[in-house]
Scaffold this motif. Structure first.
Motif, PDB file in Angstrom:
ATOM      1  N   TYR A   1       0.386  -0.935   0.058  1.00 21.02           N
ATOM      2  CA  TYR A   1       0.029   0.144   0.006  1.00 21.02           C
ATOM      3  C   TYR A   1       0.689   1.127   0.005  1.00 21.02           C
ATOM      4  O   TYR A   1       1.010   1.376   1.104  1.00 21.02           O
ATOM      5  N   HIS A   2       1.134   1.725  -1.162  1.00 25.35           N
ATOM      6  CA  HIS A   2       1.819   2.554  -1.076  1.00 25.35           C
ATOM      7  C   HIS A   2       1.150   3.923  -0.248  1.00 25.35           C
ATOM      8  O   HIS A   2      -0.415   4.166  -0.955  1.00 25.35           O
ATOM      9  N   GLY A   3       2.564   4.642   0.337  1.00 24.04           N
ATOM     10  CA  GLY A   3       1.813   5.622   1.045  1.00 24.04           C
ATOM     11  C   GLY A   3       1.104   5.592   2.185  1.00 24.04           C
ATOM     12  O   GLY A   3       0.762   6.698   2.958  1.00 24.04           O
ATOM     13  N   LEU A   4       0.915   4.594   2.956  1.00 24.32           N
ATOM     14  CA  LEU A   4       0.125   4.097   3.939  1.00 24.32           C
ATOM     15  C   LEU A   4       0.988   3.868   5.063  1.00 24.32           C
ATOM     16  O   LEU A   4       2.335   2.797   4.764  1.00 24.32           O
ATOM     17  N   ARG A   5       0.986   4.206   6.080  1.00 24.12           N
ATOM     18  CA  ARG A   5       2.282   3.549   7.315  1.00 24.12           C
ATOM     19  C   ARG A   5       1.057   3.194   9.027  1.00 24.12           C
ATOM     20  O   ARG A   5      -0.128   3.249   8.663  1.00 24.12           O
ATOM     21  N   ARG A   6       1.776   2.449   9.575  1.00 24.20           N
ATOM     22  CA  ARG A   6       1.024   2.253  10.915  1.00 24.20           C
ATOM     23  C   ARG A   6       2.617   2.065  12.368  1.00 24.20           C
ATOM     24  O   ARG A   6       3.008   1.908  11.562  1.00 24.20           O
ATOM     25  N   ILE A   7       1.145   2.080  13.255  1.00 27.04           N
ATOM     26  CA  ILE A   7       1.671   1.997  14.375  1.00 27.04           C
ATOM     27  C   ILE A   7       0.767   1.408  15.513  1.00 27.04           C
ATOM     28  O   ILE A   7      -0.758   1.600  15.028  1.00 27.04           O
ATOM     29  N   ARG A   8       1.262   0.988  15.791  1.00 28.12           N
ATOM     30  CA  ARG A   8       0.435   0.138  17.695  1.00 28.12           C
ATOM     31  C   ARG A   8       0.350   0.783  18.177  1.00 28.12           C
ATOM     32  O   ARG A   8       0.829   1.097  19.451  1.00 28.12           O
ATOM     33  N   VAL A   9      -1.224   0.141  18.495  1.00 28.36           N
ATOM     34  CA  VAL A   9      -1.024   0.671  20.058  1.00 28.36           C
ATOM     35  C   VAL A   9      -2.431  -0.282  21.314  1.00 28.36           C
ATOM     36  O   VAL A   9      -3.355  -0.833  20.470  1.00 28.36           O
ATOM     37  N   GLY A  10      -1.893  -1.026  22.207  1.00 28.99           N
ATOM     38  CA  GLY A  10      -2.231  -2.494  22.401  1.00 28.99           C
ATOM     39  C   GLY A  10      -1.695  -3.648  20.987  1.00 28.99           C
ATOM     40  O   GLY A  10      -1.572  -3.796  20.178  1.00 28.99           O
ATOM     41  N   ASP A  11      -3.698  -3.771  21.257  1.00 27.72           N
ATOM     42  CA  ASP A  11      -4.081  -4.693  20.572  1.00 27.72           C
ATOM     43  C   ASP A  11      -4.954  -3.784  19.330  1.00 27.72           C
ATOM     44  O   ASP A  11      -5.239  -4.584  17.917  1.00 27.72           O
ATOM     45  N   TYR A  12      -4.481  -2.939  19.037  1.00 32.66           N
ATOM     46  CA  TYR A  12      -4.912  -2.159  17.948  1.00 32.66           C
ATOM     47  C   TYR A  12      -3.740  -1.679  16.715  1.00 32.66           C
ATOM     48  O   TYR A  12      -2.630  -1.010  17.872  1.00 32.66           O
ATOM     49  N   ARG A  13      -4.267  -1.184  15.384  1.00 33.42           N
ATOM     50  CA  ARG A  13      -3.289  -1.020  14.364  1.00 33.42           C
ATOM     51  C   ARG A  13      -3.943   0.721  13.900  1.00 33.42           C
ATOM     52  O   ARG A  13      -5.151   0.378  13.606  1.00 33.42           O
ATOM     53  N   ILE A  14      -2.991   1.613  14.098  1.00 34.47           N
ATOM     54  CA  ILE A  14      -3.904   2.829  13.440  1.00 34.47           C
ATOM     55  C   ILE A  14      -3.700   2.781  12.387  1.00 34.47           C
ATOM     56  O   ILE A  14      -1.866   2.844  11.964  1.00 34.47           O
ATOM     57  N   ILE A  15      -3.526   2.859  11.479  1.00 31.68           N
ATOM     58  CA  ILE A  15      -3.169   3.094   9.341  1.00 31.68           C
ATOM     59  C   ILE A  15      -3.587   4.096   9.559  1.00 31.68           C
ATOM     60  O   ILE A  15      -4.514   5.063   9.375  1.00 31.68           O
ATOM     61  N   TYR A  16      -2.301   5.138   8.962  1.00 37.36           N
ATOM     62  CA  TYR A  16      -2.686   6.388   7.904  1.00 37.36           C
ATOM     63  C   TYR A  16      -1.623   6.624   7.532  1.00 37.36           C
ATOM     64  O   TYR A  16      -1.285   6.238   6.907  1.00 37.36           O
ATOM     65  N   SER A  17      -2.097   8.164   6.641  1.00 41.03           N
ATOM     66  CA  SER A  17      -1.364   8.314   5.599  1.00 41.03           C
ATOM     67  C   SER A  17      -0.732  10.303   5.928  1.00 41.03           C
ATOM     68  O   SER A  17      -1.344  10.929   6.267  1.00 41.03           O
ATOM     69  N   ILE A  18       0.561  10.080   5.298  1.00 42.04           N
ATOM     70  CA  ILE A  18       0.900  11.987   5.955  1.00 42.04           C
ATOM     71  C   ILE A  18       1.194  12.526   4.653  1.00 42.04           C
ATOM     72  O   ILE A  18       1.140  11.815   3.410  1.00 42.04           O
ATOM     73  N   TYR A  19       0.492  13.432   4.768  1.00 43.65           N
ATOM     74  CA  TYR A  19       0.245  14.505   4.237  1.00 43.65           C
ATOM     75  C   TYR A  19       1.487  16.182   3.726  1.00 43.65           C
ATOM     76  O   TYR A  19       0.892  16.990   4.529  1.00 43.65           O
ATOM     77  N   GLU A  20       2.175  15.625   3.332  1.00 46.02           N
ATOM     78  CA  GLU A  20       3.431  16.640   3.768  1.00 46.02           C
ATOM     79  C   GLU A  20       3.336  18.332   3.231  1.00 46.02           C
ATOM     80  O   GLU A  20       3.224  19.467   3.875  1.00 46.02           O
ATOM     81  N   GLU A  21       2.655  18.261   2.119  1.00 45.23           N
ATOM     82  CA  GLU A  21       2.032  19.985   1.312  1.00 45.23           C
ATOM     83  C   GLU A  21       1.083  20.441   2.567  1.00 45.23           C
ATOM     84  O   GLU A  21       1.171  21.814   2.770  1.00 45.23           O
ATOM     85  N   ILE A  22       0.489  19.196   2.983  1.00 47.26           N
ATOM     86  CA  ILE A  22      -0.356  20.656   4.325  1.00 47.26           C
ATOM     87  C   ILE A  22      -0.181  19.935   5.173  1.00 47.26           C
ATOM     88  O   ILE A  22      -0.584  20.136   6.550  1.00 47.26           O
ATOM     89  N   VAL A  23       1.334  19.697   5.846  1.00 46.07           N
ATOM     90  CA  VAL A  23       1.304  19.198   7.292  1.00 46.07           C
ATOM     91  C   VAL A  23       0.104  18.085   8.107  1.00 46.07           C
ATOM     92  O   VAL A  23       0.057  18.890   8.671  1.00 46.07           O
ATOM     93  N   THR A  24      -0.417  17.558   7.270  1.00 52.31           N
ATOM     94  CA  THR A  24      -1.191  16.731   7.515  1.00 52.31           C
ATOM     95  C   THR A  24      -1.197  14.887   7.890  1.00 52.31           C
ATOM     96  O   THR A  24      -0.215  14.768   7.122  1.00 52.31           O
ATOM     97  N   VAL A  25      -1.839  14.233   8.885  1.00 55.95           N
ATOM     98  CA  VAL A  25      -1.892  12.914   8.734  1.00 55.95           C
ATOM     99  C   VAL A  25      -3.150  12.850   9.239  1.00 55.95           C
ATOM    100  O   VAL A  25      -3.984  13.412   9.628  1.00 55.95           O
ATOM    101  N   ARG A  26      -3.585  11.365   7.687  1.00 53.26           N
ATOM    102  CA  ARG A  26      -4.808  11.613   7.947  1.00 53.26           C
ATOM    103  C   ARG A  26      -5.462  10.381   9.010  1.00 53.26           C
ATOM    104  O   ARG A  26      -4.189   9.243   7.941  1.00 53.26           O
ATOM    105  N   ILE A  27      -5.841   9.734  10.006  1.00 55.66           N
ATOM    106  CA  ILE A  27      -6.262   8.433  10.099  1.00 55.66           C
ATOM    107  C   ILE A  27      -7.563   7.610   9.900  1.00 55.66           C
ATOM    108  O   ILE A  27      -8.247   8.305   8.998  1.00 55.66           O
ATOM    109  N   ILE A  28      -7.085   6.596   8.728  1.00 56.48           N
ATOM    110  CA  ILE A  28      -7.966   6.106   7.939  1.00 56.48           C
ATOM    111  C   ILE A  28      -8.632   4.972   7.984  1.00 56.48           C
ATOM    112  O   ILE A  28      -9.860   5.143   8.143  1.00 56.48           O
ATOM    113  N   LYS A  29      -7.739   4.013   9.171  1.00 54.48           N
ATOM    114  CA  LYS A  29      -8.659   2.815  10.132  1.00 54.48           C
ATOM    115  C   LYS A  29      -8.037   2.853  11.330  1.00 54.48           C
ATOM    116  O   LYS A  29      -6.128   2.658  11.577  1.00 54.48           O
ATOM    117  N   ILE A  30      -9.061   2.072  12.065  1.00 53.05           N
ATOM    118  CA  ILE A  30      -8.391   2.052  13.475  1.00 53.05           C
ATOM    119  C   ILE A  30      -8.758  -0.261  13.304  1.00 53.05           C
ATOM    120  O   ILE A  30     -10.071  -0.467  13.322  1.00 53.05           O
TER     121      ILE A  30
END
Length: 76
Positions: A47-76
């Motif tokens: 998945y190009h451009g998507l990242r993840r971090i883990r919090v307990g049993d959950y995974r937060i999937i997000y994308s980064i928009y450098e041009e507008i300095v924003t992180v968009r949370i897509i799925k938990i």
């Protein structure tokens, strides 16, 4: 540079279904890590451009928009 993060509508709905303690941990992690250094998360393979971090049993999937300095949370 401080990033702001936004939640998708579906992600907000997903958050309501999570236990209050875990929900607070997820929000705290987003505030602490994703606003300061969103590139800390691992890239999702296939998945190009998507990242993840883990919090307990959950995974937060997000994308980064450098041009507008924003992180968009897509799925938990």
């Amino acid at each position: 540079m401080t990033y702001k993060f936004v939640w998708d509508k579906k992600t907000k709905k997903d958050l309501r279904n999570i236990d209050a303690h875990e929900r607070d941990r997820i929000i705290k992690k987003c505030n602490e890590i994703l606003t300061k250094d969103p590139k800390i998360g691992s890239q999702l393979v296939g998945y190009h451009g998507l990242r993840r971090i883990r919090v307990g049993d959950y995974r937060i999937i997000y994308s980064i928009y450098e041009e507008i300095v924003t992180v968009r949370i897509i799925k938990i």
